[in-house]
Each structure stands twice: as structure tokens, then as C-alpha cells.
Design a protein around this motif. Structure first.
Motif, short mmCIF file in Angstrom:
data_model
loop_
_atom_site.label_atom_id
_atom_site.label_comp_id
_atom_site.label_asym_id
_atom_site.label_seq_id
_atom_site.Cartn_x
_atom_site.Cartn_y
_atom_site.Cartn_z
N ASN A 185 39.49 -43.75 -1.27
CA ASN A 185 39.38 -44.65 -0.12
C ASN A 185 39.77 -43.87 1.14
O ASN A 185 40.94 -43.70 1.44
CB ASN A 185 40.31 -45.85 -0.34
CG ASN A 185 40.45 -46.71 0.91
OD1 ASN A 185 39.64 -46.60 1.84
ND2 ASN A 185 41.45 -47.57 0.90
N ALA A 186 38.74 -43.39 1.85
CA ALA A 186 38.97 -42.69 3.11
C ALA A 186 38.31 -43.49 4.23
O ALA A 186 37.62 -42.94 5.08
CB ALA A 186 38.43 -41.26 3.05
N GLY A 188 39.61 -45.11 6.63
CA GLY A 188 40.31 -45.17 7.91
C GLY A 188 40.86 -46.55 8.22
O GLY A 188 41.55 -47.17 7.41
N GLY A 191 40.42 -49.18 5.75
CA GLY A 191 40.93 -48.84 4.41
C GLY A 191 41.51 -50.04 3.69
O GLY A 191 41.43 -50.13 2.46
N PRO A 310 50.69 -42.30 6.44
CA PRO A 310 49.42 -42.60 5.76
C PRO A 310 49.65 -42.93 4.29
O PRO A 310 50.73 -42.71 3.75
CB PRO A 310 48.64 -41.30 5.91
CG PRO A 310 49.68 -40.24 6.02
CD PRO A 310 50.84 -40.86 6.74
N HIS A 323 43.86 -43.13 -2.48
CA HIS A 323 43.78 -43.49 -1.06
C HIS A 323 44.02 -42.26 -0.19
O HIS A 323 44.84 -41.39 -0.52
CB HIS A 323 44.81 -44.56 -0.71
CG HIS A 323 44.60 -45.84 -1.46
ND1 HIS A 323 43.70 -46.80 -1.04
CD2 HIS A 323 45.17 -46.32 -2.60
CE1 HIS A 323 43.71 -47.81 -1.89
NE2 HIS A 323 44.60 -47.55 -2.85
N CYS A 325 44.06 -42.69 3.69
CA CYS A 325 43.78 -43.39 4.95
C CYS A 325 45.09 -43.84 5.61
O CYS A 325 46.16 -43.72 5.03
CB CYS A 325 42.86 -44.58 4.71
SG CYS A 325 43.51 -45.80 3.57
N GLY A 331 45.10 -38.48 12.37
CA GLY A 331 44.22 -38.30 11.21
C GLY A 331 43.38 -37.04 11.26
O GLY A 331 42.97 -36.53 10.22
#
Ligand SMILES: Cc1cc2nc3c(=O)[nH]c(=O)nc-3n(C[C@H](O)[C@H](O)[C@H](O)COP(=O)(O)OP(=O)(O)OC[C@H]3O[C@@H](n4cnc5c(N)ncnc54)[C@H](O)[C@@H]3O)c2cc1C
Ligand SMILES: Cc1cc2nc3c(=O)[nH]c(=O)nc-3n(C[C@H](O)[C@H](O)[C@H](O)COP(=O)(O)OP(=O)(O)OC[C@H]3O[C@@H](n4cnc5c(N)ncnc54)[C@H](O)[C@@H]3O)c2cc1C
Lengths: 368, 465
Positions: A185-186, A188, A191, A310, A323, A325, A331
């Protein structure tokens, strides 16, 4: 950016990667922010450790992609605006030095050697040679092109496919299913929505930021320069507008001034007060900017998690789900370290950093 | 407070002028701001010299309308109900708790700020020209249709020249005849729309007797000036080393592709190109007004969806001066009524409403006739400069799309810098969208004009009159 970095490092670790995005490359926050790779604004702790790792990795990537992604290891200069502020700043820098940051005090009368056009009378600063810069959209696009990943733009993930035992099997998109034993899960700022498709909670929220862009100029600002109150803003929990702009020249000529921080949901309405504060902050630091014209302004929504760290690593609640994100305003800088750690997790290697502070299930209790 | 409600009108073209006069007559105080040194907008400003000199029959009627409007403006300025601020470049309109602040920069230098506070605003900022690139379009001697029109002001400087007028759209006709009337040898009018598409649309067009008569008038004048009309043709290249020396025109086939072997070279020192107009929507978008496609969305009263903001004229859709006048009139009436606390009754602007309906239908029909060739992007070679400000070539845009994963103009811009320069993509936007294989979408430009950071830092702090 984070997805591109994950694809790059996972590919290099020998994995077969498919990158799915509903938009084009860099169509999310990556195309709406700036490319500061900063250690200077981070206090000692897990985020700084990730920033230091990421900075080293950016340096390595720069050997291959440096010009294409406009990498510039130009260093940062954090300026105090009052004698009290200088004391606080130097104390902060001392802690950072202990954690491995290069941070060199600069006396008021030496400031103009570093930045000739700074306002007169500033009490002093700290110079951070490790701060660097990339152009985020170019970085994401070039990293992706050089990776072996298959790129599926214009594909929206609508579900996370799971086996009867709950293990991830892939994703469903509006243009067909994609099967894979691991899903990262990227997404952002979105997310949290993606996590929800897999049945888990991850409270990623948007934090709006505006950036001002000037007309192109010959290089007059050499480093990333910002006022010391920035450090307080990054760790702040206030929903109100806060600005302490980073002023920096770019390879293409324009000066970037950014960014503001507000929690107003996904509100895209232009805010004159926000950019006015950016202009005021920048002209205070560099009086010559008074007559320089702002050409445009843009905004983006940083993905933030309640504790400003994050989510990086496997989700113990859903085997096969990872994950990467919630990196908020960092980032781009933190993408390389994140991609590297994700690749290590995917290949069952011991990660270079302890992932515990970044555990995606650390907010689960609040859900109840 | 007994002070009269205050309306700021931005743009003194046909729409803004009609709106100001109507609103002032309806009892509100008006401040009319425009970047130009004189009122008139694109239409009344530019062909003035030609109109005065020759008074061609086809435009006679519009010239009288202009004189009436100018007279109306003068009367209201004298009585103090309209304040006309010339050379005010508006860079942003800000919505406050109790109204609006119009932020402007003064004079040609655009360095000194000015601010106007108002209870409501009416946007009449018109449109700008659309030009699609082709090899050689950056040569000196290649100008926009509007640029050619502006040349006419110094009529002496243009006589003896040889020009080609090219592109598509109804503006090309007055430009060609205007140049010819000023003594320029216009060797061809190259229009990509085919005569067939006019026939296909003839019913909608025929419903507009006045307009067709106007068109027929132009046709007669083209003939009189021996301007050759090449319909269903396009310019494939402009030639020259230091400056323009000739163009190559070619016929288009039914699919909108260049017909091989049909190329012909036409010597000329001036090429006036235009592919229609696009609405100026920067101020409206920054205020949060919704758009319909590329134009500001308005209701029957010309109100945008932001309370207190009206819009009229080409900012709400391209349709010529007469439509702008009708919309401006309705907007001014509506604003006056609403600001004085009355509900405008049906029939308040019945006549203008009929004109508006008729002309919108007509221009919708025209729009489908006048379109660039379907495959115009094929004319853009890899070394054709697409974005002039940042010198980005067609090849660079294609690479961003094919190899770097850009699928829309915004990403192309991020990856190539196309659209990041002085004109902020106003010029290259349509070309970049075409090369990216998608339609032109509105691009947000919070500043309608570049603004000095010192002015920006103190915006809102000026004393207001
Ligand atoms: C004004 C501003 C200034 C900033 N300055 C800096 C800076 O100087 N330095 C720095 O390091 N960081 C900065 N940032 C933060 C940085 O931009 C972000 O942290 C970073 O871009 C996040 O990258 P990402 O890849 O996680 O998210 P994104 O770039 O948003 O990528 C997420 C992608 O997921 C896709 N997606 C979401 N949902 C779905 C779905 N269901 N199906 C398919 N695809 C989906 C989206 O389309 C998007 O492309 C700034 C941010 C802003 C707003
Ligand atoms: C070359 C050419 C030839 C034409 N020939 C004909 C013709 O023969 N017949 C016909 O019907 N139409 C013709 N037109 C079209 C006609 O000019 C327009 O339809 C008409 O002028 C539109 O009126 P408007 O009031 O909506 O906008 P405009 O006339 O465009 O007026 C807008 C005004 O707003 C001002 N403005 C815009 N932005 C700002 C800002 N940010 N700050 C301050 N001021 C601002 C501009 O200075 C301008 O004065 C022609 C146009 C061109 C370019």
C-alpha cells in the motif's frame, strides 16, 4: 514517489513487480510538493534514522540518475530570527549531531559567506551539508523506468483480494484482477482507503500545503534556507495555518518557496492568506525577493498519521499486506529508505532499521 | 450605512461595458477595472482604425453600438456612479467575510499595487487566442490573428507586405479582409474547415440571417481584395532562416490528414495564425467558481455558483461581441437588482435573452464546423518547439508520454517543464494536451498576472477608497 522507490528496490532484490496507479506517474502528492531531502528539520528518533538511511541511498542513486532527477546535494541553512531562537536552534542541532547529523553552527557575521543575499542582522544559523534536493516527478518517473516493474497507470484498485484464510492474493482493479502474494500500500494520502479495502484501519489524513514559484532567476539562493520556527511546525499538532517557508533555487531557475501547513481536509480552494504568509516569510529572509515575481502557486495534500511517522512494513493483521505510506511532508526524502526496508521485509531479510515505530497496526486500539 | 452597494466589474470589453452601464442605471455604484489604457476590449479596441477609416457596411451597426456604449459610460462616469480604472491588471480576486477584494497591479510596469473592495464582482475578462504549433511557427513574421489585427493600428507599417492568414475559425475572415483593406497583399486564407462541414451544418447556420449576411459580406470582400480562400487546407510548415519567407499549405483528406502531393509553397513575409479563442478563467477559478468544460459556468442571470460573483462575455464561452454585449447587459441588470434587494422579474431582459439564446445556438453550430484538422498533432515534428517559454520540443513531450508514464498535461508539465514559463501554458496548453492524447482541461492559475512577492506579502493591507 514511494511506490516507485518500492518498485525499484523490490525489483533489485529479484522480485517481479507490477505498479498500479489510478492516475499517471507522479499524479498524486508527489507531483504537488517539493523535493527537499532534509535531515535538518528532524529531531533525533526513528524519522531521523530513516532520513539518514534515505539520504545515503539518494546519494547512491544520484550516481546513476543524478542529472535526470535534478539531484543537488546543496545543503541546508537554518537561520535563527532572534537570539533566543539561536540558542534553541543550537541546542536542537547538538542533539542531532549525537544522532549522526552533520550540523555546523554559523555565526551571524559569517552568514553572508554562505548566503550573500540574506537579510542583514540575523543572529546566526546552523549549516546542514547533508540536506539535498531532487525534482520529485522526474525522480519517480526515472526510477520507475529504470526498474524492471510493469507499470499499469489508469488502473484503480477497487478491492484487495484475499484467500479464505485471510491471506492476500492480489488486487481487483477496474480493469481486471492482478494476482500476487504480496501487496504494498503506497497510496499516500489515500493509504487509509486502500487499507480499508483490505479490512484494516490506517488513519492517514490530508494536510494541505501551498508552494509559491517565482520567475526564473540566475542562482542567488545557494542552499535550502529556512527560519528556525519550521522545526516547531513540523512536529506541531495545531490545525491552524503555519508557515516558515523553505527558500531554494532550482536547477531550472525559479525559486521555490514552501510550504504552508493546514488541516482543512481535501479543500482545493486557493488561499491568499496562506501564500501571503509564504511571501512574507521569504522576503523577510531575502529582501531582494520583494521585487521578484511569483508566477504561480500550487497545492498538495501531505499524507499524515497522528504521530507524524509513516507506516512502513508488513501488516500483522493481514498476511501479505505491506504498508509504505503516511510520510507527511517528507515522503520524497524518505522514499528511498522506505523502498529499501520494504524490499528487505519482502525477502525476509533483517531490516536495516527497527520497524517497530512504523508498525501499521499501532493505531488499532483507537479504532475500538 | 446608506452607501449604495458597490459592484466591481473586471474587463472593459463589450461584456464589461454593457454590464457597467446596466448596473449603474440600476442604481449600484460600479468600479470598472481593465488592464488596457482605454475601454473597448478585444473587439472595439483593435479594428477601430479600420472601422473609422472605411466604415464597411457589415460592421457599421456594431460601430454605432460601440458609440452608444461609450456615451453611456461617459455619462455614468460624469455622474459619479461609475469609476473607470484603466491600466489596472487584476492578479487575484479574494473573497472576504464581508465582500471581495480586487487586487491589481498598476500601469505597464505592473509593480505598484491597488486594491478595490466591493460587495460583488462581475467577471468580464474575455478570452485569449489559441494557436496550435507546426514546424516553423516560432519564426519572426509568424503572428497570431489578434497580433495581425494590432499591426493594423500602424497601417503605414503594414502596406507592401505579403501575408497568409491561416488556421480555423470565424476570426480569420475579418483579419484577412482587415489586412487587405490596410494595403497588405493577402495571398491566401487557409482554413482547415472544409466547405462540406458548412453544408452539413447549414440549417443551424441559416437560422442566423444576420450572421450569414455578415459572412457573405466578408466573402464578397475577400473576392474584392483577391484573397484566395483555401478551405479544407492547413499549413504544414513555415519556412525561413532569419525570418519568415514562405509557407507550405496542403489539402486535408476526409479524415483530417494531409493529402500527400497536395503541398504548395506560398511566399509571404507575414503569417497570421489562429485556431479560435479560449476563455480567460483564472480569476473565476481562484474564487472557486465552477466551470463547464473550459468556460465559467453561469445560470440564466449570468450568476456563477459563487454567491456575489457574476460572469459575462467570452469568459463564459466564446461567442463574439454581440453575445458578450447581451450577456453583459443581463449580468449588469441582475447584479443591480440583487444588490438593491429586488428579485429581477421575468422579462427584465427579455430582448437580450432572445439574442443570447440565438447566438449561443449559432456559435455552438460554428464550433462544430471550425475545428482544427483531426490529426493536427501529426504535423508537430519531434524538433518543433511546442512550449516557447521553456523551449520544450514535441519530441520531449512524446518521450514523457511514451516512456515516463505521463498521461495528462499536468504530468507532462512536471516532467518536461512545458507550460511552466511566462505564459503559464496559455499558449502551449492545447498542443501539450493534444500530444498527450487527451482533451484540454482547465489548469489552475491562482495568479492571473505574475505578482511581485513584496506586493503579495502585503496584499490586503492597502487603504481602500
Ligand atoms: C506542498 C507540499 C510540499 C512538500 N514538500 C516536500 C519536500 O520538500 N520533501 C519531501 O520529502 N516531501 C515533501 N512533501 C511531501 C511529499 O510530497 C509526500 O510525502 C510524498 O509525495 C508522498 O508520496 P507517496 O508516493 O506516498 O504518495 P503519492 O505521490 O500521493 O502517490 C500515491 C499514489 O497512489 C495512487 N492511488 C491512491 N489510491 C489508489 C487506488 N485506489 N488505486 C490506484 N492508485 C491509487 C494515487 O493516484 C497516487 O499516485 C510535500 C508535500 C506537499 C503537499
Ligand atoms: C483578431 C480578432 C478579430 C475579431 N473580430 C470580430 C468580429 O469581426 N466580429 C465579432 O463579433 N467579434 C470579433 N472578435 C471577437 C470579439 O473581439 C470578442 O467576441 C469580444 O471582444 C468579447 O468581448 P468580451 O467583453 O467578452 O471580452 P474582451 O473584449 O476580450 O474584453 C475583456 C477585457 O478584459 C480585460 N482583462 C482580462 N483579464 C484581465 C485582468 N486580469 N485584469 C484586468 N483586465 C483584464 C482585457 O484587457 C479586455 O479589455 C474578434 C476578436 C479578435 C481577437
Amino acid at each position: 514517489m514511494v511506490g516507485a522507490a518500492c518498485a525499484w528496490y523490490a525489483g533489485r532484490a529479484g522480485l517481479d513487480v507490477i505498479l498500479v496507479d489510478r492516475g499517471p506517474v507522479a499524479g498524486g502528492t508527489t507531483g504537488a510538493g517539493e523535493g527537499n531531502l532534509l535531515v535538518s528539520d528532524k529531531e533525533p528518533g526513528p524519522e531521523l534514522d530513516l532520513a539518514l538511511l534515505s539520504g545515503r541511498l539518494w546519494g547512491e542513486l544520484a550516481r546513476e540518475f543524478g542529472d535526470a532527477v535534478e539531484y543537488e546535494p546543496k545543503g541546508g541553512v537554518v537561520v535563527a530570527s532572534s537570539p533566543d531562537g539561536l540558542v534553541a536552534l543550537e541546542r536542537f542541532a547538538e542533539g542531532q549531531r549525537a544522532a549522526g547529523v552533520a550540523a555546523e553552527p554559523v555565526a551571524g557575521d559569517r552568514l553572508h559567506d554562505l548566503e550573500p543575499h540574506l537579510a542583514p542582522g540575523l543572529p546566526g544559523a546552523v549549516h546542514y551539508p547533508q540536506d539535498a534536493q531532487v525534482m520529485p516527478a522526474l525522480a519517480a518517473a526515472h526510477l520507475l523506468r529504470a526498474s524492471a516493474a510493469r507499470l499499469l497507470t489508469g488502473h484503480t484498485v477497487t478491492d484487495v483480494l484475499r484467500a479464505p484464510d485471510g491471506t492476500v492474493r492480489g488486487v481487483r482493479t477496474d480493469r481486471g484482477d492482478i494476482h500476487a502474494p504480496a501487496v504494498i500500500n503506497a497510496a499516500g494520502t489515500w493509504g487509509g482507503e486502500l487499507a480499508a479495502l483490505a479490512g484494516v484501519r490506517l488513519p492517514v489524513l490530508p494536510r494541505r500545503g501551498f508552494v509559491l514559484v517565482t520567475e526564473p532567476l540566475p542562482r542567488r539562493v545557494r542552499h535550502k534556507v529556512y527560519a528556525a520556527d519550521y522545526v516547531a511546525d513540523v512536529a506541531s499538532d495545531s490545525a491552524a495555518l503555519q508557515t516558515s517557508p523553505v527558500v531554494e533555487g532550482t536547477a531550472a531557475g525559479p525559486i521555490l518557496i514552501g510550504a504552508s501547513r493546514e488541516r482543512v481536509g481535501f479543500d482545493r480552494t486557493f488561499s491568499l492568506p496562506a501564500v501571503r504568509a509564504l511571501a512574507a516569510g521569504a522576503t523577510r529572509l531575502f529582501p531582494f525577493l520583494e521585487r521578484v515575481r511569483a508566477m504561480r502557486s500550487y497545492l498538495g495534500f501531505r499524507p499524515y498519521l497522528p504521530d507524524h511517522l509513516p507506516a512502513v512494513g508488513p501488516d500483522p493483521r493481514v498476511p501479505g499486506l505491506y504498508h509504505a505510506c503516511g510520510h507527511e511532508g517528507a515522503g520524497i526524502g524518505l522514499a528511498t529508505g522506505t523502498g529499501h526496508l520494504i524490499a528487505q521485509a519482502l525477502t525476509a531479510k533483517t531490516p536495516d532499521l527497527d520497524l517497530a515505530p512504523f508498525r501499521p497496526d499501532r493505531f488499532a486500539e483507537e479504532a475500538a | 450605512m446608506t452607501e449604495r452597494a458597490h459592484l466591481a466589474v473586471i474587463g472593459a470589453g463589450p461584456a464589461g461595458l454593457a454590464a457597467s452601464v446596466a448596473a449603474a442605471a440600476g442604481g449600484v455604484r460600479v468600479t470598472l477595472l481593465d488592464a488596457a489604457p482605454e475601454a473597448g476590449g478585444q473587439f472595439y479596441r483593435q479594428p477601430a482604425a479600420e472601422l473609422r477609416a472605411r466604415r464597411p457596411q457589415a460592421l457599421h451597426h456594431q460601430w454605432r453600438t460601440w458609440e452608444r456604449l461609450r456615451e453611456g459610460l461617459r455619462t455614468h462616469v460624469q455622474s459619479g456612479s461609475v469609476r473607470h480604472l484603466t491600466e489596472h491588471h487584476v492578479w487575484c480576486v479574494e473573497r472576504n467575510d464581508d465582500g471581495f477584494t480586487v487586487h491589481a497591479l498598476l500601469g505597464p510596469e505592473q509593480e505598484e499595487p491597488a486594491e478595490v473592495r466591493a460587495d460583488a464582482v462581475l467577471l468580464a475578462t474575455g478570452g485569449y487566442e489559441k494557436v496550435l504549433p507546426f514546424p516553423g511557427w516560432t519564426l519572426p513574421g509568424v503572428v497570431t490573428a489578434g497580433g495581425a489585427q494590432a499591426m493594423l493600428k500602424g497601417a503605414l507599417a503594414v502596406s507592401g507586405r505579403t501575408a497568409v492568414v491561416a488556421g480555423t475559425g470565424p476570426l480569420l475572415l475579418p483579419v484577412a479582409t482587415g489586412l487587405a483593406a490596410a494595403g497588405v497583399d493577402v495571398s491566401a486564407l487557409v482554413e482547415s474547415a472544409s466547405p462540406k462541414s458548412f453544408v452539413r451544418r447549414s440549417r443551424a447556420l441559416a437560422a442566423q440571417p444576420g450572421k450569414v449576411a455578415e459572412g457573405a459580406g466578408y466573402a464578397a470582400r475577400l473576392l474584392r481584395h483577391r484573397v484566395r480562400l483555401l478551405a479544407g487546407h492547413t499549413i504544414v510548415e513555415a519556412h525561413g532562416t532569419e525570418r519568415l519567407e514562405a509557407v507550405t499549405a496542403a489539402a486535408l483528406d476526409g479524415a483530417g490528414r494531409v493529402r500527400p502531393g497536395s503541398e504548395r509553397r506560398i511566399p509571404c513575409d507575414t503569417l497570421a495564425v489562429g485556431h479560435g479563442m479560449l476563455p480567460h478563467t483564472d480569476l473565476a477559478e481562484t474564487l472557486g467558481c465552477g466551470l463547464d468544460g473550459l468556460a465559467v459556468h453561469v445560470d440564466d442571470e449570468q450568476r456563477t455558483d459563487v454567491p456575489g460573483v457574476w460572469a459575462a462575455g467570452e469568459t463564459t464561452g466564446i461567442g463574439g461581441a454581440a453575445l458578450s454585449l447581451a450577456e453583459g447587459h443581463i449580468a449588469g441588470r441582475s447584479a443591480a437588482a440583487r444588490l438593491t434587494g429586488t428579485e429581477p422579474g421575468p422579462g427584465t431582459w427579455a430582448a437580450a435573452d432572445r439574442v443570447r439564446t440565438r447566438l449561443r445556438t449559432f456559435f455552438a453550430a460554428l464550433d462544430s464546423v471550425y475545428a482544427p484538422p483531426a490529426h493536427w498533432t501529426e504535423q508537430i515534428t519531434d524538433d518543433t518547439v511546442v512550449c516557447r517559454c521553456e523551449e520544450v520540443t514535441g519530441g520531449a513531450v512524446r518521450e514523457a508520454v511514451a516512456e515516463l508514464g505521463a498521461g495528462d498535461p499536468r504530468t507532462v508539465k512536471l516532467l518536461t517543464r512545458a507550460g511552466m514559463g511566462w505564459c503559464q501554458g496559455r499558449m502551449c496548453g492545447p498542443a501539450v494536451a493534444g500530444l498527450a492524447g487527451c482533451g484540454l482541461t482547465p489548469s489552475r492559475r491562482p495568479f492571473a498576472r505574475p505578482v511581485p512577492l513584496g506586493v503579495l506579502a502585503r496584499a490586503g493591507e492597502l487603504d481602500h477608497q
